[in-house]
Scaffold this active site. Structure first.
Site, mmCIF file in Angstrom:
data_model
loop_
_atom_site.group_PDB
_atom_site.id
_atom_site.type_symbol
_atom_site.label_atom_id
_atom_site.label_comp_id
_atom_site.label_asym_id
_atom_site.label_seq_id
_atom_site.Cartn_x
_atom_site.Cartn_y
_atom_site.Cartn_z
ATOM 1 N N GLU A 147 57.517 3.367 52.778
ATOM 2 C CA GLU A 147 57.106 4.678 53.291
ATOM 3 C C GLU A 147 58.204 5.733 53.224
ATOM 4 O O GLU A 147 58.633 6.268 54.258
ATOM 5 C CB GLU A 147 56.614 4.537 54.733
ATOM 6 C CG GLU A 147 55.458 3.581 54.893
ATOM 7 C CD GLU A 147 54.789 3.659 56.254
ATOM 8 O OE1 GLU A 147 55.336 4.325 57.153
ATOM 9 O OE2 GLU A 147 53.716 3.059 56.415
ATOM 10 N N GLU A 342 50.286 -2.758 54.574
ATOM 11 C CA GLU A 342 50.283 -2.658 56.039
ATOM 12 C C GLU A 342 48.948 -2.107 56.501
ATOM 13 O O GLU A 342 48.442 -1.141 55.931
ATOM 14 C CB GLU A 342 51.360 -1.690 56.573
ATOM 15 C CG GLU A 342 52.746 -2.246 56.616
ATOM 16 C CD GLU A 342 53.769 -1.258 57.187
ATOM 17 O OE1 GLU A 342 53.428 -0.479 58.100
ATOM 18 O OE2 GLU A 342 54.904 -1.280 56.698
HETATM 19 C C1 BGC Z 1 55.851 1.411 59.358
HETATM 20 C C2 BGC Z 1 56.137 0.338 60.381
HETATM 21 C C3 BGC Z 1 55.588 0.775 61.730
HETATM 22 C C4 BGC Z 1 54.099 0.931 61.610
HETATM 23 C C5 BGC Z 1 53.391 1.343 62.897
HETATM 24 C C6 BGC Z 1 54.510 2.046 59.481
HETATM 25 O O1 BGC Z 1 54.657 3.418 59.380
HETATM 26 O O2 BGC Z 1 56.109 0.942 58.061
HETATM 27 O O3 BGC Z 1 57.518 0.109 60.419
HETATM 28 O O4 BGC Z 1 55.932 -0.095 62.747
HETATM 29 O O5 BGC Z 1 53.805 1.917 60.652
HETATM 30 O O6 BGC Z 1 53.823 2.590 63.324
#
Ligand code: BGC
Length: 437
Positions: A147, A342
């Site tokens: 990101e 993610e």
């Molecule tokens: C990030 C993580 C973060 C998650 C939740 C993403 O933007 O890669 O490190 O914990 O979102 O906020």
């Protein structure tokens, strides 16, 4: 690799100490940046408890684990910890998926200018080369940056993440040097591995909305604001990599200096072919015309009409399907296979009197988002993996330990791990569904 069912974490959020200082060590120890005044000094103590955590993953049945490598740990101690972690994963039949940079720049590099300085891209490539040499035979998927847009906007513009800068007038050196670092790292890794290489970008679809949060009340100015948001958040770190050119950034201060940053050969280096696009998705945002004093060309507005997580983020699973389909439409043949690197949610999870954690909201969130991925696959999008953020409750950046994203509850006083209901749901989901072939 067949379809991967995975979980994701990052180094600073779980590992604990034993590394050179990173910008997050400085930031958390330096004032009022974190809501509960916590730090990642210990976090989940994963560096000492990784064997227990790998056993939790094996029990869960995941086929892949996305972790990040702490550059400052490698600088202090070499690659030994990651060597052991990768072997432990392979020993349990779990594919190691390594991210080289998840925001924890060594402080010494920040002292020299960090990503504002072009040389940091070169240093990143040297570090990538070292990691490729150490792990290139065993890591099954490499991701360069996590990101970069969040690191740019939250860390270098709003200053609510490390390194806490406010470069609203001149943000693009940090963007260009991260992109260049990505491209040089891809080239460095190629020499050491036959595994796919990509980047993990965050995508937050922008919906033009009026002040009431609905698209119906959006004006032309709101629509222009949504386009500007989209250029920065969704295109800035994708168009140069896949198309070899920057998107239209003219709405942003400092855009006129971008051309001067780009040296001969940079765009070719940045557009080095990649084999995987990591898509991190949490929610879409409403965007509207900027209010007076906003240094950015858009206001972020809450989308009306959706349930919210404990973080206040709207739950819109259909937007994940639309995003995946739109990425294919936007980039066509230039789009490599996608991995959803993610996806997850924070809820106010508590252990009940019997010691269990019934996170029913997370189960519904994940169920709906997995269904959205399935719909995108049915629509012909090449998706190769899905990773839940996160395995463990962990250090959630500016929110400290107040926002829990884990499938496994962590008691930070005792380090006791307790699988939640969502862990059991995910285990059953993985056991039930095979998307191979
Ligand atoms: C990030 C993580 C973060 C998650 C939740 C993403 O933007 O890669 O490190 O914990 O979102 O906020």
């Amino acid at each position: 690799m067949s379809f991967s069912w995975g979980v994701a974490t990052s180094a600073y959020q779980i590992e604990g100490g034993g590394r050179l200082p990173s910008i997050w060590d400085t930031f958390t120890h330096d004032g009022d940046h974190i809501v509960d005044d916590s730090t990642g000094d210990v976090a989940c103590d994963h560096v000492n408890r990784y064997a227990e955590d790998v056993a939790l993953m094996a029990e869960l049945g995941v086929t892949a684990y996305r972790f990040s490598i702490s550059w400052p740990r490698v600088e202090r101690d070499g690659t030994g910890f990651y060597d052991r972690l990768v072997d432990a994963l392979l020993g349990r039949g779990i594919d190691p998926v390594a991210t080289l940079f998840h925001w924890d720049l060594p402080q010494v590099l920040q002292d020299d200018g960090g990503w504002q300085r072009r040389d940091t891209a070169q240093r990143f490539a040297e570090y990538a080369d070292r990691m490729g040499r150490a792990l290139g035979d065993r890591v099954r998927l490499w991701l360069t940056l996590n990101e970069p847009v969040v690191h740019l906007v939250y860390g270098h513009m709003w200053g609510i993440h490390a390194p806490g800068l406010h470069l609203f007038d001149d943000p693009f050196p940090v963007a260009h040097h991260q992109l260049l670092g990505h491209g040089l790292a891809v080239a460095a890794l190629r020499g050491h591995t036959a595994s796919p290489i990509g980047i993990a970008n965050s995508y937050s679809p922008a919906v033009a909305v009026g002040p009431d949060g609905t698209p119906e009340s959006a004006t032309d100015a709101d629509r222009a604001a949504a386009l500007a948001y989209d250029a920065l958040h969704n295109r800035l770190f994708t168009d140069p990599i896949l198309l070899g050119r920057y998107p239209d950034l003219t709405a942003f201060a400092g855009h006129e200096r971008l051309a001067g940053l780009i040296r001969d050969g940079d765009l070719d280096a940045i557009a080095a072919p990649i084999d995987a696009l990591g898509v991190n998705y949490y929610n879409p945002f409403g965007a509207g015309a900027p209010s007076a004093g906003n240094p950015l060309p858009y206001d972020m507005r809450l989308l009306a009409g959706y349930p919210l997580t404990y973080f206040g983020w709207p739950v819109v699973p259909g937007a994940l399907r639309d995003l995946l389909v739109e990425l294919r439409e936007r980039y066509g043949a230039a789009l490599p296979p996608i991995h959803v690197t993610e996806n997850g949610c924070a809820y106010d999870d508590r252990l009940g009197p019997d010691g269990s954690c019934d996170d029913a909201d997370r189960v519904s969130y994940l169920e709906a988002h997995v269904a959205a991925v399935r719909e995108a696959v049915a629509a012909g999008v090449d998706v190769r993996g899905y990773f839940v953020w996160s395995l463990l409750d962990n250090f959630e950046w500016a929110e400290g330990f107040t926002k829990r994203f884990g499938l496994v509850h962590v008691d930070f006083a005792t380090q006791r791990r307790t699988p939640k209901a969502s862990y059991k749901w995910y285990r059953d989901q993985i056991a039930r569904v095979s998307w191979d072939g």
